[in-house]
Design a protein around this motif. Structure first.
Motif, PDB file in Angstrom:
ATOM      1  N   VAL A  79      42.060 -48.786 -55.852  1.00  0.00           N
ATOM      2  CA  VAL A  79      43.256 -49.466 -56.327  1.00  0.00           C
ATOM      3  C   VAL A  79      43.024 -50.971 -56.355  1.00  0.00           C
ATOM      4  CG1 VAL A  79      44.780 -47.648 -55.489  1.00  0.00           C
ATOM      5  CG2 VAL A  79      44.288 -49.605 -54.020  1.00  0.00           C
ATOM      6  N   ASN A  80      43.884 -51.638 -57.117  1.00  0.00           N
ATOM      7  CA  ASN A  80      43.818 -53.081 -57.295  1.00  0.00           C
ATOM      8  C   ASN A  80      44.857 -53.732 -56.389  1.00  0.00           C
ATOM      9  OD1 ASN A  80      43.558 -55.694 -58.324  1.00  0.00           O
ATOM     10  ND2 ASN A  80      44.855 -55.271 -60.107  1.00  0.00           N
ATOM     11  N   PHE A  81      44.396 -54.271 -55.252  1.00  0.00           N
ATOM     12  CA  PHE A  81      45.330 -54.861 -54.285  1.00  0.00           C
ATOM     13  C   PHE A  81      44.559 -55.851 -53.433  1.00  0.00           C
ATOM     14  CE2 PHE A  81      48.324 -55.111 -50.773  1.00  0.00           C
ATOM     15  CZ  PHE A  81      49.549 -55.026 -51.425  1.00  0.00           C
ATOM     16  N   HIS A  82      45.180 -56.982 -53.133  1.00  0.00           N
ATOM     17  CA  HIS A  82      44.458 -58.037 -52.437  1.00  0.00           C
ATOM     18  C   HIS A  82      44.540 -57.956 -50.920  1.00  0.00           C
ATOM     19  CE1 HIS A  82      43.996 -62.029 -50.558  1.00  0.00           C
ATOM     20  NE2 HIS A  82      42.934 -62.073 -51.336  1.00  0.00           N
ATOM     21  N   ASP A  83      45.744 -58.030 -50.359  1.00  0.00           N
ATOM     22  CA  ASP A  83      45.885 -58.149 -48.912  1.00  0.00           C
ATOM     23  C   ASP A  83      45.392 -56.884 -48.209  1.00  0.00           C
ATOM     24  OD1 ASP A  83      47.131 -60.444 -49.721  1.00  0.00           O
ATOM     25  OD2 ASP A  83      49.033 -60.033 -48.700  1.00  0.00           O
ATOM     26  N   CYS A  84      44.956 -57.049 -46.952  1.00  0.00           N
ATOM     27  CA  CYS A  84      44.514 -55.885 -46.180  1.00  0.00           C
ATOM     28  C   CYS A  84      45.685 -54.998 -45.787  1.00  0.00           C
ATOM     29  CB  CYS A  84      43.756 -56.345 -44.935  1.00  0.00           C
ATOM     30  SG  CYS A  84      42.196 -57.188 -45.307  1.00  0.00           S
ATOM     31  N   THR A  85      46.899 -55.563 -45.721  1.00  0.00           N
ATOM     32  CA  THR A  85      48.110 -54.771 -45.509  1.00  0.00           C
ATOM     33  C   THR A  85      49.126 -55.118 -46.597  1.00  0.00           C
ATOM     34  OG1 THR A  85      49.135 -56.392 -44.021  1.00  0.00           O
ATOM     35  CG2 THR A  85      47.727 -54.712 -43.013  1.00  0.00           C
ATOM     36  N   MET A  86      50.160 -54.275 -46.741  1.00  0.00           N
ATOM     37  CA  MET A  86      51.005 -54.341 -47.933  1.00  0.00           C
ATOM     38  C   MET A  86      52.359 -55.005 -47.756  1.00  0.00           C
ATOM     39  SD  MET A  86      50.252 -50.589 -49.601  1.00  0.00           S
ATOM     40  CE  MET A  86      50.404 -49.658 -48.071  1.00  0.00           C
ATOM     41  N   GLU A  87      52.657 -55.535 -46.566  1.00  0.00           N
ATOM     42  CA  GLU A  87      54.003 -56.050 -46.326  1.00  0.00           C
ATOM     43  C   GLU A  87      54.377 -57.222 -47.229  1.00  0.00           C
ATOM     44  OE1 GLU A  87      52.479 -54.940 -42.099  1.00  0.00           O
ATOM     45  OE2 GLU A  87      51.660 -55.416 -44.097  1.00  0.00           O
ATOM     46  N   ARG A  88      53.450 -58.090 -47.532  1.00  0.00           N
ATOM     47  CA  ARG A  88      53.786 -59.319 -48.258  1.00  0.00           C
ATOM     48  C   ARG A  88      54.275 -59.043 -49.673  1.00  0.00           C
ATOM     49  NH1 ARG A  88      51.194 -62.981 -51.746  1.00  0.00           N
ATOM     50  NH2 ARG A  88      49.246 -61.788 -51.658  1.00  0.00           N
ATOM     51  N   THR A  89      53.676 -58.112 -50.378  1.00  0.00           N
ATOM     52  CA  THR A  89      53.961 -57.959 -51.809  1.00  0.00           C
ATOM     53  C   THR A  89      54.541 -56.600 -52.204  1.00  0.00           C
ATOM     54  OG1 THR A  89      51.686 -57.256 -52.279  1.00  0.00           O
ATOM     55  CG2 THR A  89      52.161 -59.619 -52.420  1.00  0.00           C
ATOM     56  N   THR A  90      54.956 -55.795 -51.233  1.00  0.00           N
ATOM     57  CA  THR A  90      55.603 -54.516 -51.569  1.00  0.00           C
ATOM     58  C   THR A  90      56.764 -54.263 -50.605  1.00  0.00           C
ATOM     59  OG1 THR A  90      54.429 -52.959 -50.097  1.00  0.00           O
ATOM     60  CG2 THR A  90      53.303 -53.599 -52.145  1.00  0.00           C
ATOM     61  N   ASP A  91      57.502 -53.199 -50.905  1.00  0.00           N
ATOM     62  CA  ASP A  91      58.603 -52.777 -50.030  1.00  0.00           C
ATOM     63  C   ASP A  91      58.171 -51.649 -49.099  1.00  0.00           C
ATOM     64  OD1 ASP A  91      58.273 -50.875 -52.013  1.00  0.00           O
ATOM     65  OD2 ASP A  91      60.421 -50.607 -52.398  1.00  0.00           O
ATOM     66  N   VAL A  92      56.913 -51.654 -48.688  1.00  0.00           N
ATOM     67  CA  VAL A  92      56.359 -50.557 -47.912  1.00  0.00           C
ATOM     68  C   VAL A  92      57.103 -50.332 -46.600  1.00  0.00           C
ATOM     69  CG1 VAL A  92      54.602 -51.994 -46.766  1.00  0.00           C
ATOM     70  CG2 VAL A  92      54.195 -49.533 -47.087  1.00  0.00           C
ATOM     71  N   GLU A  93      57.583 -51.397 -45.960  1.00  0.00           N
ATOM     72  CA  GLU A  93      58.275 -51.222 -44.689  1.00  0.00           C
ATOM     73  C   GLU A  93      59.628 -50.542 -44.872  1.00  0.00           C
ATOM     74  OE1 GLU A  93      57.212 -54.653 -41.652  1.00  0.00           O
ATOM     75  OE2 GLU A  93      57.663 -55.500 -43.635  1.00  0.00           O
ATOM     76  N   GLU A  94      60.256 -50.748 -46.022  1.00  0.00           N
ATOM     77  CA  GLU A  94      61.520 -50.074 -46.317  1.00  0.00           C
ATOM     78  C   GLU A  94      61.290 -48.614 -46.705  1.00  0.00           C
ATOM     79  OE1 GLU A  94      63.648 -52.254 -49.288  1.00  0.00           O
ATOM     80  OE2 GLU A  94      63.233 -54.184 -48.337  1.00  0.00           O
ATOM     81  N   LYS A  95      60.255 -48.368 -47.500  1.00  0.00           N
ATOM     82  CA  LYS A  95      59.989 -47.006 -47.965  1.00  0.00           C
ATOM     83  C   LYS A  95      59.396 -46.130 -46.865  1.00  0.00           C
ATOM     84  CE  LYS A  95      61.110 -47.278 -52.413  1.00  0.00           C
ATOM     85  NZ  LYS A  95      60.107 -47.690 -53.406  1.00  0.00           N
ATOM     86  N   PHE A  96      58.597 -46.749 -45.996  1.00  0.00           N
ATOM     87  CA  PHE A  96      57.921 -45.980 -44.946  1.00  0.00           C
ATOM     88  C   PHE A  96      58.098 -46.675 -43.598  1.00  0.00           C
ATOM     89  CE2 PHE A  96      55.679 -45.075 -48.900  1.00  0.00           C
ATOM     90  CZ  PHE A  96      55.646 -43.671 -48.901  1.00  0.00           C
ATOM     91  N   PRO A  97      59.359 -46.711 -43.089  1.00  0.00           N
ATOM     92  CA  PRO A  97      59.614 -47.423 -41.827  1.00  0.00           C
ATOM     93  C   PRO A  97      58.899 -46.759 -40.652  1.00  0.00           C
ATOM     94  CG  PRO A  97      61.519 -46.116 -42.477  1.00  0.00           C
ATOM     95  CD  PRO A  97      60.572 -46.069 -43.638  1.00  0.00           C
ATOM     96  N   GLY A  98      58.422 -47.612 -39.751  1.00  0.00           N
ATOM     97  CA  GLY A  98      57.849 -47.096 -38.521  1.00  0.00           C
ATOM     98  C   GLY A  98      56.411 -46.628 -38.610  1.00  0.00           C
ATOM     99  N   ARG A  99      55.770 -46.799 -39.752  1.00  0.00           N
ATOM    100  CA  ARG A  99      54.372 -46.392 -39.840  1.00  0.00           C
ATOM    101  C   ARG A  99      53.526 -47.317 -38.955  1.00  0.00           C
ATOM    102  NH1 ARG A  99      53.465 -42.922 -44.592  1.00  0.00           N
ATOM    103  NH2 ARG A  99      51.220 -43.283 -44.403  1.00  0.00           N
ATOM    104  N   PRO A 100      52.530 -46.762 -38.245  1.00  0.00           N
ATOM    105  CA  PRO A 100      51.725 -47.603 -37.336  1.00  0.00           C
ATOM    106  C   PRO A 100      50.845 -48.613 -38.050  1.00  0.00           C
ATOM    107  CG  PRO A 100      50.826 -45.379 -37.477  1.00  0.00           C
ATOM    108  CD  PRO A 100      52.151 -45.345 -38.176  1.00  0.00           C
ATOM    109  N   SER A 101      50.569 -48.371 -39.318  1.00  0.00           N
ATOM    110  CA  SER A 101      49.728 -49.289 -40.078  1.00  0.00           C
ATOM    111  C   SER A 101      50.185 -49.302 -41.527  1.00  0.00           C
ATOM    112  CB  SER A 101      48.257 -48.861 -40.009  1.00  0.00           C
ATOM    113  OG  SER A 101      47.486 -49.565 -40.953  1.00  0.00           O
ATOM    114  N   TYR A 102      50.091 -50.469 -42.145  1.00  0.00           N
ATOM    115  CA  TYR A 102      50.460 -50.592 -43.561  1.00  0.00           C
ATOM    116  C   TYR A 102      49.256 -51.019 -44.404  1.00  0.00           C
ATOM    117  CZ  TYR A 102      55.261 -49.980 -42.088  1.00  0.00           C
ATOM    118  OH  TYR A 102      56.435 -49.456 -41.571  1.00  0.00           O
TER     119      TYR A 102
END
Length: 283
Positions: A79-102
């Protein structure tokens, strides 16, 4: 003399004029036609980085190359993605709350496709999804060059081999891109750059550097690398001349200010990586 397999990131570039008020601009120069305009994460100054919107905008602005970042999902999709985790540029924390890693690598491709990678930039881009590398290839094929960066996130193993396999798996793409000098790969990790080069030596390979490389490092790199791509703030005439003297090219990153663009063009760099490709193409 430069290596015969060296596919330089060169393409005609329009005279440089302001596009609109508030956007970075650069001044026209006779050397401009010798330099490649490389859209950093797509046209990321005006669209959300590494999305289809940013890639399409860069193509419309006639960037010579689109620069992307390559990572791998839990189930092996590139996939085409820059950051090592996804919090900055996606809604991953809202879609997948409580995951140990993003991290990208902790999610399947199906999970990633549910994320909104555009709203953080502007509401007009709500719903922009994360792109696969295959989708990027389909967008740029015959329209623009591709400069793919192997992610330096240190939890990955085998990304160079996976990227080489991805290029060869798209029918006809590798031959077309090489024939038109519209493909190159780069990495901050020398080992990854070399590993990719060992897999697909015909694809130009570059090493990114945030520090000024020593002459000994440049000489060693010249034995197998095609590009040394330094941060613009450590780039001067001596560095550009030495890189080119050793048969390599220099694409500087990430240059957004007009005065800096002008100065780097005057140094004779081979390409400028920028969030605002329209500043250098007039589009």
């Amino acid at each position: 003399m430069r290596s015969a397999r060296l596919a330089r990131l060169l393409a005609p570039m329009a005279m440089v004029l302001p596009l609109f008020a508030g956007s970075p601009t650069a001044v026209a120069d006779e050397k401009a036609a010798e330099h490649a305009v490389i859209a950093h994460r797509g046209s990321s100054g005006v669209a959300p980085e590494n999305t289809a919107a940013a890639v399409r905008t860069a193509i419309a602005q006639r960037a010579d190359f689109v620069e992307i970042d390559v990572q791998r999902t839990k189930d092996g999709k590139l996939v085409n993605f820059h950051d090592c985790t996804m919090e900055r540029t996606t809604d991953v924390e809202e879609k997948f709350p409580g995951r140990p890693s993003y991290r990208i690598s902790d999610f399947t491709w199906q999970e990633l496709r549910t994320l909104d990678a555009g709203s953080w930039f502007h509401p007009d881009y709500a719903g922009e999804p994360i792109m696969s590398v295959r989708e990027v290839i389909k967008l740029v094929d015959r329209r623009a060059g591709l400069l793919a960066e192997i992610s330096p996130c240190d939890h990955y193993r085998g990304l160079p081999a996976d990227l080489a396999a991805e290029f060869t798996s798209v029918p006809g793409y590798l031959d077309r891109a090489l024939a038109s000098e519209e493909l190159a790969v780069q990495s901050f990790e020398v080992d990854d750059a070399r590993a990719f080069n060992e897999r697909l030596s015909e694809v130009p390979i570059g090493v990114l550097d945030a520090e000024r490389p020593s002459d000994a490092e440049l000489v060693e790199l010249s034995s197998w690398a095609d590009q040394v791509n330094p941060q613009w703030t450590v780039t001067d005439q001596g560095l550009v001349d030495r890189i080119q003297e050793l048969g390599m090219t220099a694409n500087v990153w990430t240059v957004n200010e007009p005065g800096s663009m002008r100065e780097l063009l005057e140094l004779g760099v081979d390409g400028i990586i920028t969030d605002f490709p329209q500043s250098l193409t007039q589009r």
